[in-house]
Design a protein around this motif. Structure first.
Motif, PDB file in Angstrom:
ATOM      1  N   LEU A   1       0.860  -1.188  -0.027  1.00 57.17           N
ATOM      2  CA  LEU A   1      -0.028  -0.174   0.187  1.00 57.17           C
ATOM      3  C   LEU A   1       0.840   1.240  -0.015  1.00 57.17           C
ATOM      4  N   ILE A   2       2.103   1.148   0.680  1.00 61.82           N
ATOM      5  CA  ILE A   2       2.876   2.350   0.608  1.00 61.82           C
ATOM      6  C   ILE A   2       3.474   2.732  -0.830  1.00 61.82           C
ATOM      7  N   PHE A   3       3.667   1.583  -1.408  1.00 62.58           N
ATOM      8  CA  PHE A   3       4.147   1.607  -2.999  1.00 62.58           C
ATOM      9  C   PHE A   3       3.102   2.240  -3.830  1.00 62.58           C
ATOM     10  N   ILE A   4       1.992   1.761  -3.462  1.00 61.90           N
ATOM     11  CA  ILE A   4       0.846   2.066  -4.355  1.00 61.90           C
ATOM     12  C   ILE A   4       0.545   3.541  -4.139  1.00 61.90           C
ATOM     13  N   GLY A   5       0.533   3.941  -2.937  1.00 64.36           N
ATOM     14  CA  GLY A   5       0.636   5.568  -2.480  1.00 64.36           C
ATOM     15  C   GLY A   5       1.414   6.227  -3.437  1.00 64.36           C
ATOM     16  N   LYS A   6       2.826   5.638  -3.306  1.00 63.33           N
ATOM     17  CA  LYS A   6       4.142   6.415  -4.127  1.00 63.33           C
ATOM     18  C   LYS A   6       3.512   6.594  -5.523  1.00 63.33           C
ATOM     19  N   LEU A   7       2.845   5.577  -6.085  1.00 65.17           N
ATOM     20  CA  LEU A   7       2.701   5.747  -7.495  1.00 65.17           C
ATOM     21  C   LEU A   7       1.527   6.808  -7.765  1.00 65.17           C
ATOM     22  N   LEU A   8       0.449   6.628  -6.986  1.00 61.50           N
ATOM     23  CA  LEU A   8      -0.596   7.599  -7.228  1.00 61.50           C
ATOM     24  C   LEU A   8      -0.107   9.009  -6.799  1.00 61.50           C
TER      25      LEU A   8
ATOM     26  N   ARG B   1       3.195  14.781  -7.097  1.00 64.72           N
ATOM     27  CA  ARG B   1       2.612  15.957  -6.214  1.00 64.72           C
ATOM     28  C   ARG B   1       4.046  16.164  -5.264  1.00 64.72           C
ATOM     29  N   PRO B   2       3.755  17.346  -4.644  1.00 66.89           N
ATOM     30  CA  PRO B   2       4.933  17.707  -3.723  1.00 66.89           C
ATOM     31  C   PRO B   2       5.152  16.576  -2.731  1.00 66.89           C
TER      32      PRO B   2
ATOM     33  N   TYR C   1      -0.412  10.739   1.046  1.00 67.32           N
ATOM     34  CA  TYR C   1      -1.000   9.483   0.474  1.00 67.32           C
ATOM     35  C   TYR C   1      -0.508   8.100   0.897  1.00 67.32           C
ATOM     36  N   MET C   2       0.778   7.911   1.410  1.00 68.11           N
ATOM     37  CA  MET C   2       1.453   6.859   1.711  1.00 68.11           C
ATOM     38  C   MET C   2       1.174   6.388   3.134  1.00 68.11           C
ATOM     39  N   PHE C   3       0.971   7.476   3.886  1.00 66.07           N
ATOM     40  CA  PHE C   3       0.415   7.323   5.229  1.00 66.07           C
ATOM     41  C   PHE C   3      -0.949   6.883   5.273  1.00 66.07           C
ATOM     42  N   ASN C   4      -1.812   7.514   4.482  1.00 61.68           N
ATOM     43  CA  ASN C   4      -3.166   7.249   4.623  1.00 61.68           C
ATOM     44  C   ASN C   4      -3.513   6.096   3.909  1.00 61.68           C
ATOM     45  N   LEU C   5      -2.872   5.377   2.976  1.00 62.18           N
ATOM     46  CA  LEU C   5      -3.198   4.053   2.314  1.00 62.18           C
ATOM     47  C   LEU C   5      -2.914   3.087   3.026  1.00 62.18           C
TER      48      LEU C   5
ATOM     49  N   LEU D   1      11.029   7.554   0.449  1.00 62.92           N
ATOM     50  CA  LEU D   1      10.296   7.646  -0.800  1.00 62.92           C
ATOM     51  C   LEU D   1       9.989   9.080  -0.977  1.00 62.92           C
ATOM     52  N   SER D   2       9.812   9.757  -0.208  1.00 66.75           N
ATOM     53  CA  SER D   2       9.083  11.081  -0.510  1.00 66.75           C
ATOM     54  C   SER D   2       9.996  12.049  -0.407  1.00 66.75           C
ATOM     55  N   GLY D   3      11.255  11.761   0.013  1.00 63.75           N
ATOM     56  CA  GLY D   3      12.283  12.795   0.110  1.00 63.75           C
ATOM     57  C   GLY D   3      12.561  13.776   1.202  1.00 63.75           C
ATOM     58  N   ARG D   4      11.591  13.114   2.365  1.00 62.30           N
ATOM     59  CA  ARG D   4      11.491  13.886   3.595  1.00 62.30           C
ATOM     60  C   ARG D   4      12.587  13.203   4.559  1.00 62.30           C
TER      61      ARG D   4
END
Length: 278
Positions: free
Chosen positions: A75-82, A86-87, A94-98, A144-147
């Motif tokens: 689900l984390i990688f799906i959130g990354k793809l979706l 985005r910023p 997205y990744m936390f929520n999925l 994955l989000s650069g943070r």
């Protein structure tokens, strides 16, 4: 069928009562901090111990533990793809929520009201799930989000898990089952009133924390993330129900897990994102 409807209605009444009492200022949202501590430190461990006691390990239990881990990763990688365009903050949102499943505060209270025999299956899935929601997901999502801040530190994750009474209860009962042991039923008698209070306190706590106020101008983003989460839950549910040869009871448990809310760990980590973007 009438029993199922009445149980569901009772859960809804407790949720509505908490929200109504909060509306009339007889209780406050911050009172949920106290009730959540009662759940985490007392009633939920008691429910786990009673529900898992006498369980006999099988291949299904180990598969569920692995599924708890890898469903979060998927689900984390799906959130990354979706959210790839985005910023960084929205990607993390997205990744936390999925990913992540609120099994302790939602699924276990719900299941214990309908078919408590299924609690051992929830427990095994949550052992894998807990490894992610207590730190694994945060480290991966930050990368994955650069943070990225501190990376994945196994000692810190282990420390969080071992300070988590429900997870400690999982480990103890898992080890007992691994060696074919069980606690005497007479020892569990004092825990039964605590276990019976778990559903009430868990659902009441959810009602205290529920807040329908939305950030200005961000309704679209919130709806998209929720739609993404429950679409992913639907896909996972269809795959499990039609492709994996689990017993029907296990399939029901997994369907409930996939559609349960985000864990409280995730919600606490989303607050700084909400401050910056939402």
């Amino acid at each position: 069928m009438s029993t199922v409807i009445l149980n569901a209605l009772s859960i809804f009444i407790v949720l509505a009562l908490a929200m109504l009492l909060k509306q009339f200022r007889l209780v406050r949202s911050k009172d949920g901090l106290m009730t959540s501590k009662l759940v985490v430190y007392i009633t939920l461990p008691a429910t786990i111990i009673i529900g898992v006691n006498h369980s006999q390990l099988s291949a299904t239990f180990f598969i569920l533990m692995v599924m708890g881990l890898f469903s979060n990763l998927a689900l984390i990688f799906i959130g990354k793809l979706l959210s790839s365009r985005r910023p960084a903050e929205e990607q993390a949102l997205y990744m936390f929520n999925l990913s992540g499943f609120n099994i302790g505060n939602f699924s276990i209270p719900f299941v214990s009201s309908f078919f408590p025999v299924a609690i051992p299956f929830l427990a095994m899935f949550d052992m894998g799930n807990s490894l992610m929601v207590t730190g694994g997901s945060q480290a991966l999502i930050e990368g994955l989000s650069g943070r990225k801040k501190s990376g994945f530190i196994p000692r810190e994750v282990a420390g969080v898990l071992l300070r988590n009474p429900p997870f400690v209860a999982y480990i103890i009962m898992f080890l007992l089952a691994l060696f074919g042991l069980a606690l005497p039923d007479s020892w569990l008698t004092p825990l039964k009133p605590l276990s019976q209070a778990n559903t009430l306190l868990s659902i009441f706590t959810i009602g205290l924390f529920m807040d329908f106020r939305l950030p200005d101008g961000k309704l679209g983003l919130i709806l998209k993330t929720l739609a993404s989460r429950y679409t992913a839950a639907l896909v996972l549910s269809l795959l499990v129900y039609f492709l994996i040869p689990f017993p029907h009871l296990v399939k029901q448990v997994l369907l409930l897990i996939f559609f349960c809310p985000c864990p409280s760990f995730t919600c606490s980590r989303l607050r700084p994102l909400a401050m910056t973007r939402l």
